[in-house]
Motif scaffolding. Structure first.
Motif, mmCIF file in Angstrom:
data_model
loop_
_atom_site.group_PDB
_atom_site.id
_atom_site.type_symbol
_atom_site.label_atom_id
_atom_site.label_comp_id
_atom_site.label_asym_id
_atom_site.label_seq_id
_atom_site.Cartn_x
_atom_site.Cartn_y
_atom_site.Cartn_z
ATOM 1 N N GLN A 88 35.911 29.524 36.898
ATOM 2 C CA GLN A 88 36.720 30.548 36.240
ATOM 3 C C GLN A 88 38.109 30.692 36.849
ATOM 4 O O GLN A 88 39.030 31.157 36.185
ATOM 5 C CB GLN A 88 36.018 31.903 36.319
ATOM 6 N N GLY A 89 38.259 30.322 38.127
ATOM 7 C CA GLY A 89 39.525 30.570 38.810
ATOM 8 C C GLY A 89 39.755 32.049 39.029
ATOM 9 O O GLY A 89 40.890 32.520 39.068
ATOM 10 N N ARG A 90 38.657 32.791 39.173
ATOM 11 C CA ARG A 90 38.723 34.254 39.320
ATOM 12 C C ARG A 90 37.869 34.691 40.510
ATOM 13 O O ARG A 90 36.996 33.934 40.957
ATOM 14 C CB ARG A 90 38.162 34.936 38.067
ATOM 15 N N PRO A 91 38.065 35.911 41.019
ATOM 16 C CA PRO A 91 37.143 36.474 42.017
ATOM 17 C C PRO A 91 35.731 36.562 41.443
ATOM 18 O O PRO A 91 35.543 36.438 40.219
ATOM 19 C CB PRO A 91 37.729 37.861 42.294
ATOM 20 N N PRO A 92 34.733 36.781 42.300
ATOM 21 C CA PRO A 92 33.335 36.685 41.830
ATOM 22 C C PRO A 92 32.884 37.742 40.833
ATOM 23 O O PRO A 92 31.881 37.547 40.153
ATOM 24 C CB PRO A 92 32.523 36.786 43.125
ATOM 25 N N VAL A 93 33.581 38.884 40.727
ATOM 26 C CA VAL A 93 33.144 39.944 39.811
ATOM 27 C C VAL A 93 34.182 40.131 38.710
ATOM 28 O O VAL A 93 35.292 40.599 38.965
ATOM 29 C CB VAL A 93 32.931 41.275 40.565
ATOM 30 N N THR A 94 33.810 39.773 37.488
ATOM 31 C CA THR A 94 34.732 39.891 36.354
ATOM 32 C C THR A 94 34.135 40.631 35.172
ATOM 33 O O THR A 94 34.862 41.155 34.341
ATOM 34 C CB THR A 94 35.178 38.495 35.876
ATOM 35 N N ASN A 95 32.814 40.651 35.065
ATOM 36 C CA ASN A 95 32.157 41.342 33.952
ATOM 37 C C ASN A 95 30.787 41.845 34.401
ATOM 38 O O ASN A 95 30.427 41.720 35.580
ATOM 39 C CB ASN A 95 32.049 40.423 32.726
ATOM 40 N N ASN A 158 44.056 39.217 39.558
ATOM 41 C CA ASN A 158 43.173 38.648 40.566
ATOM 42 C C ASN A 158 43.202 39.432 41.878
ATOM 43 O O ASN A 158 42.194 39.528 42.575
ATOM 44 C CB ASN A 158 43.548 37.186 40.831
ATOM 45 N N PHE A 159 44.377 40.009 42.209
ATOM 46 C CA PHE A 159 44.473 40.756 43.468
ATOM 47 C C PHE A 159 43.532 41.951 43.468
ATOM 48 O O PHE A 159 42.759 42.166 44.424
ATOM 49 C CB PHE A 159 45.911 41.223 43.699
ATOM 50 N N TRP A 160 43.583 42.760 42.395
ATOM 51 C CA TRP A 160 42.746 43.956 42.361
ATOM 52 C C TRP A 160 41.282 43.623 42.105
ATOM 53 O O TRP A 160 40.386 44.343 42.573
ATOM 54 C CB TRP A 160 43.278 44.943 41.326
ATOM 55 N N LEU A 161 41.033 42.547 41.387
ATOM 56 C CA LEU A 161 39.636 42.117 41.217
ATOM 57 C C LEU A 161 39.041 41.681 42.557
ATOM 58 O O LEU A 161 37.854 41.857 42.811
ATOM 59 C CB LEU A 161 39.557 40.963 40.214
ATOM 60 N N ALA A 162 39.885 41.104 43.404
ATOM 61 C CA ALA A 162 39.417 40.620 44.701
ATOM 62 C C ALA A 162 39.368 41.723 45.758
ATOM 63 O O ALA A 162 38.766 41.531 46.816
ATOM 64 C CB ALA A 162 40.314 39.487 45.187
#
Length: 229
Positions: A88-95, A158-162
């Protein structure tokens, strides 16, 4: 034959034009075939059964086996989580799906640490129960469709998701684990199989995990307020 030739030509054009996307799609196909989270569920069930059996017979041998198998299950869980992050290229929690997966991962990690400290089989049993139940929830959430969906615009950071999301989800994981430790105390006490030393150990496990969960929940809530502002 004509269709196969057209597919081969299309694949060649895609590989030449967007090689990264092609490699990523192949990696995602392998990930879906391996099904690491389903394998993790099976391993967590085996860990739970070994841990419970260690309370009845051969506590040292079965307790050690349960802990070692818990580490294997955790490694599989971690591999699946890391693969999703890369794909995903995202932090581990997205949904909601990834929240269930990550909460389980965090709780199993904490449970393994507790088991390493106390070596009574309690941490292994509770960690396995949390790991299985959260992956089972994720499995049913996956029935609704794609689990690697596009990010909604309001969360596209991505910053706040991480920071906020990951921090507060770790707090959820600790809360979940502490609740199960407390339930285990009640269950064993009701059955009359809770010794004084084991009761004190479970109390310390629950208290320590609650403190850990409260800290991360507090920090995550503050970060969420800053993000909202």
């Amino acid at each position: 034959a004509g269709f196969d030739a057209a597919v081969a030509d299309c694949s060649a054009r895609l590989s030449a034009g967007v090689p990264r996307a092609v490699r990523q799609s192949r990696a995602e196909m392998v990930f879906n075939r391996v099904e690491p989270f389903y394998l993790g569920m099976v391993l967590y069930v085996a860990v739970f059964l070994l841990a419970v059996a260690s309370w009845l017979v051969w506590p040292e041998v079965l307790g050690r086996a349960a802990f070692q198998l818990l580490l294997v299950a955790f490694a599989v869980h971690t591999g699946g989580l890391f693969a999703r992050v890369v794909l995903q290229g995202r932090p581990p929690v997205t949904n909601l799906y990834s929240s269930a997966v990550f909460v389980g991962w965090g709780a199993v990690l904490l449970g393994a640490v507790v088991e390493r400290l106390y070596r009574k089989g309690l941490g292994s049993a509770v960690a396995a129960a949390v790991g299985f139940s959260t992956l089972l929830i994720a499995h049913h959430l996956a029935a609704g469709g794609d689990t690697m969906e596009m990010m909604s615009a309001v969360l596209d950071s991505n910053f706040w998701l991480a920071t906020h999301v990951v921090t507060i989800t770790i707090g959820y994981a600790g809360t979940f684990l502490a609740g199960l430790f407390a339930h285990l105390w009640v269950f064993k006490s009701y059955l009359g199989r809770l010794g004084e030393e084991e009761g004190r150990a479970l109390y310390r496990m629950t208290y320590g995990t609650v403190c850990f969960a409260l800290f991360f929940s507090f920090v995550g809530t503050v970060l969420g307020g800053i993000w909202a502002d």
